[in-house]
Design an enzyme around this catalytic site. Structure first.
Site, PDB file in Angstrom:
ATOM      1  N   GLU A 107       0.900  -1.307   0.124  1.00  0.00           N
ATOM      2  CA  GLU A 107      -0.028  -0.208  -0.211  1.00  0.00           C
ATOM      3  C   GLU A 107       0.863   1.131  -0.058  1.00  0.00           C
ATOM      4  O   GLU A 107       1.923   1.381   0.617  1.00  0.00           O
ATOM      5  CB  GLU A 107      -0.885   0.022   1.335  1.00  0.00           C
ATOM      6  CG  GLU A 107      -2.247  -0.856   1.389  1.00  0.00           C
ATOM      7  CD  GLU A 107      -3.143  -0.959   2.127  1.00  0.00           C
ATOM      8  OE1 GLU A 107      -3.816  -1.721   2.199  1.00  0.00           O
ATOM      9  OE2 GLU A 107      -2.857   0.205   3.118  1.00  0.00           O
ATOM     10  N   CYS A 120       3.551   8.180   1.472  1.00  0.00           N
ATOM     11  CA  CYS A 120       4.181   7.291   2.279  1.00  0.00           C
ATOM     12  C   CYS A 120       4.228   5.677   1.308  1.00  0.00           C
ATOM     13  O   CYS A 120       3.019   5.422   0.756  1.00  0.00           O
ATOM     14  CB  CYS A 120       3.306   7.027   3.514  1.00  0.00           C
ATOM     15  SG  CYS A 120       3.857   5.888   4.626  1.00  0.00           S
ATOM     16  N   CYS A 127       7.144  -7.373   6.196  1.00  0.00           N
ATOM     17  CA  CYS A 127       8.181  -6.840   6.805  1.00  0.00           C
ATOM     18  C   CYS A 127       8.787  -8.031   7.919  1.00  0.00           C
ATOM     19  O   CYS A 127       7.951  -8.781   8.406  1.00  0.00           O
ATOM     20  CB  CYS A 127       7.950  -5.450   7.652  1.00  0.00           C
ATOM     21  SG  CYS A 127       9.260  -4.917   8.679  1.00  0.00           S
ATOM     22  N   CYS A 131       8.213  -6.306  14.942  1.00  0.00           N
ATOM     23  CA  CYS A 131       7.688  -5.425  15.962  1.00  0.00           C
ATOM     24  C   CYS A 131       6.474  -5.862  16.394  1.00  0.00           C
ATOM     25  O   CYS A 131       5.459  -5.644  15.578  1.00  0.00           O
ATOM     26  CB  CYS A 131       7.751  -3.797  15.540  1.00  0.00           C
ATOM     27  SG  CYS A 131       9.524  -3.476  15.098  1.00  0.00           S
ATOM     28  N   CYS A 134       3.167  -3.516  15.407  1.00  0.00           N
ATOM     29  CA  CYS A 134       2.994  -3.009  13.950  1.00  0.00           C
ATOM     30  C   CYS A 134       2.102  -4.154  13.321  1.00  0.00           C
ATOM     31  O   CYS A 134       2.721  -5.227  13.170  1.00  0.00           O
ATOM     32  CB  CYS A 134       4.239  -2.857  13.527  1.00  0.00           C
ATOM     33  SG  CYS A 134       4.008  -2.487  11.672  1.00  0.00           S
ATOM     34  N   CYS A 360      -0.087   4.191  10.287  1.00  0.00           N
ATOM     35  CA  CYS A 360       1.272   3.309  10.588  1.00  0.00           C
ATOM     36  C   CYS A 360       0.807   1.736  11.108  1.00  0.00           C
ATOM     37  O   CYS A 360       0.196   1.296  11.883  1.00  0.00           O
ATOM     38  CB  CYS A 360       1.935   3.890  11.936  1.00  0.00           C
ATOM     39  SG  CYS A 360       1.871   5.702  12.206  1.00  0.00           S
TER      40      CYS A 360
HETATM   41  N1  SAH Z   1      10.248  -0.324   9.141  1.00  0.00           N
HETATM   42  C1  SAH Z   1      10.711   1.368   9.220  1.00  0.00           C
HETATM   43  C2  SAH Z   1       9.595   2.032   8.165  1.00  0.00           C
HETATM   44  C3  SAH Z   1       8.064   1.436   8.277  1.00  0.00           C
HETATM   45  S1  SAH Z   1       7.138   2.108   9.749  1.00  0.00           S
HETATM   46  C4  SAH Z   1      10.376   1.545  10.520  1.00  0.00           C
HETATM   47  O1  SAH Z   1      10.488   1.055  11.494  1.00  0.00           O
HETATM   48  O2  SAH Z   1      10.951   2.870  10.787  1.00  0.00           O
HETATM   49  C5  SAH Z   1       6.887   3.805   9.898  1.00  0.00           C
HETATM   50  C6  SAH Z   1       6.735   4.164  11.392  1.00  0.00           C
HETATM   51  O3  SAH Z   1       5.373   3.488  12.079  1.00  0.00           O
HETATM   52  C7  SAH Z   1       7.886   3.560  12.347  1.00  0.00           C
HETATM   53  O4  SAH Z   1       8.330   4.365  13.408  1.00  0.00           O
HETATM   54  C8  SAH Z   1       6.887   2.206  13.043  1.00  0.00           C
HETATM   55  O5  SAH Z   1       7.478   2.045  14.449  1.00  0.00           O
HETATM   56  C9  SAH Z   1       5.490   3.226  13.272  1.00  0.00           C
HETATM   57  N2  SAH Z   1       4.526   2.269  13.680  1.00  0.00           N
HETATM   58  C10 SAH Z   1       4.236   0.890  13.222  1.00  0.00           C
HETATM   59  N3  SAH Z   1       3.059   0.606  13.663  1.00  0.00           N
HETATM   60  C11 SAH Z   1       2.554   1.472  14.478  1.00  0.00           C
HETATM   61  C12 SAH Z   1       1.415   1.605  15.194  1.00  0.00           C
HETATM   62  N4  SAH Z   1       0.715   0.494  15.499  1.00  0.00           N
HETATM   63  N5  SAH Z   1       0.981   2.928  15.888  1.00  0.00           N
HETATM   64  C13 SAH Z   1       2.051   3.712  15.616  1.00  0.00           C
HETATM   65  N6  SAH Z   1       3.252   3.807  15.026  1.00  0.00           N
HETATM   66  C14 SAH Z   1       3.542   2.519  14.420  1.00  0.00           C
END
Ligand code: SAH
Length: 367
Positions: A107, A120, A127, A131, A134, A360
């Site tokens: 997306e 974005c 991925c 984490c 996420c 995010c």
């Molecule tokens: N893998 C890279 C880029 C993609 S995510 C990274 O982690 O930086 C972009 C941002 O969104 C990251 O800071 C990630 O930690 C955050 N993110 C992911 N899931 C989220 C959620 N459920 N709520 C808030 N931020 C989130």
């Protein structure tokens, strides 16, 4: 809590066919020559693709029909097909779900702000960083995107903004690698995509490097390599905790590269490029929102980066079924205050696109 280990190497499978946007200018000329066409056709194709933002061969009337179909067939294969488009914020936020040649889903999201239009983009299908907060991280890694698949998301967004299909007609100005995937785990393709995005037309799309942000969980060796590239793109580091104990849990790759190493690499990036590093911090109720953690974060960043850090607090966007939630507003305010008091700039990021699962970590997870 997830106990998935992070996966650094992507399966090599499934990359799509070669595309014009995979190639630097000289590579395009030789690809065209190999197809038995005049090398200057490469420039014409580039002008259509990067300048006029089109892949529609019917519009390429300066290239004779026979050459056109051969060149387009070989150098402009369709890579991503839009399968769904959803918008919110009165049309100022538009999410597109794309299907790749192998049915991978990724997306991208276009967001209009006063004076700025941002897309974005995803750098991988899925991925491998795992984490636990996420949604993408929970699905695992499917494959890397090719350079051209990344560039296609940007080209499509630029056309969308220009044509007034995401708010009023305008110009795409910013690209953030904050969609699906860990950009620095797909380093070469992402770096090539940055060149295609920023090189002047018709070599590339002509955006400013300063308006491109590459976000990482903190893959330290790749951060060092990126610092040495001589670029002026913005680096964002997803920190989410100032202490290793908690960060080991929230960002599993921290078991490999610790907070101190990540911050040292961020500092080196800031020093080499003169660019302020963005520190991303998803604020999670009773997990990482304690006042003492805010103070510790402020102290560490002040010591390591000083004015060269900016903290973006992101209210957690809870993933379906998650037991975690965003921090309450008073805790959020106190958190920001403490980071500021330590002499580090800190703001709360606005949360676009939540109602269309475009926020995010939720990209493509709703399917
Ligand atoms: N893998 C890279 C880029 C993609 S995510 C990274 O982690 O930086 C972009 C941002 O969104 C990251 O800071 C990630 O930690 C955050 N993110 C992911 N899931 C989220 C959620 N459920 N709520 C808030 N931020 C989130």
């Amino acid at each position: 809590m997830s106990s998935l280990p992070p996966v650094l190497a992507a399966p090599r499978l499934g990359l799509p066919p070669r595309h014009l946007a995979d190639l630097p200018v000289d590579g395009r000329a030789s690809a065209v020559a190999e197809l038995g066409e005049q090398p200057f056709r490469a420039r014409q194709l580039s002008q259509h693709y990067f300048g006029r933002l089109t892949t529609d061969t019917a519009a390429m009337t300066d290239i004779p029909l026979r050459a056109r179909s051969r060149l387009a067939g070989e150098l402009l294969p369709p890579l991503l097909t839009a399968v769904r488009e959803v918008s919110c914020d009165e049309g100022n936020t538009v999410k597109t779900l794309w299907r790749g040649h192998d049915a991978s889903l990724v997306e991208s999201v276009v967001m209009r702000y006063p004076g700025r239009a941002t897309v974005c983009v995803s750098s991988q299908a899925g991925c491998g960083m795992a984490c636990p907060f996420c949604a993408t991280g929970q699905g695992g890694l499917r494959r890397n995107l090719s350079t051209a698949e990344i560039v296609e998301q940007v080209r499509a967004a630029a056309a969308m903004v220009r044509d007034g299909r995401a708010g009023p007609p305008g110009r795409l100005s910013n690209v953030v690698f904050m969609g699906m995937g860990e950009p620095l785990a797909n380093y070469r393709r992402v770096l090539d995509a940055v060149h295609r995005i920023c090189d002047p037309v018709p070599a590339g799309l002509g955006l400013s490097q300063r308006n491109v942000t590459v976000s990482t969980v903190g893959l330290v060796p790749a951060m060092r390599t990126l610092a040495a590239e001589g670029l002026s793109v913005t680096l964002a580091v997803s920190l989410h905790a100032p202490d290793d104990e908690l960060r080991d849990e929230l960002v599993p790759v921290n078991t490999r590269w610790k907070v101190a190493e990540v911050l040292a690499a961020a500092r080196r990036y800031a020093e080499r490029t003169g660019r302020r590093v963005s520190v991303e911090y998803a604020l999670i109720r009773d997990v990482n929102d304690q006042p003492w953690r805010a103070s510790l974060l402020g102290r560490l960043l002040h010591a390591e980066l000083g004015q060269l850090a900016h903290v973006n607090v992101i209210p957690l966007n809870p993933t379906p079924g998650s037991r975690w939630d965003a921090a309450p507003k008073p805790a959020e305010r106190e958190f920001v205050r403490r980071v500021n008091d330590a002499g580090v700039s800190c703001t709360v990021r606005d949360t676009r696109g939540r109602e269309i699962a475009a926020a995010c970590g939720q990209l493509a997870a709703t399917r």
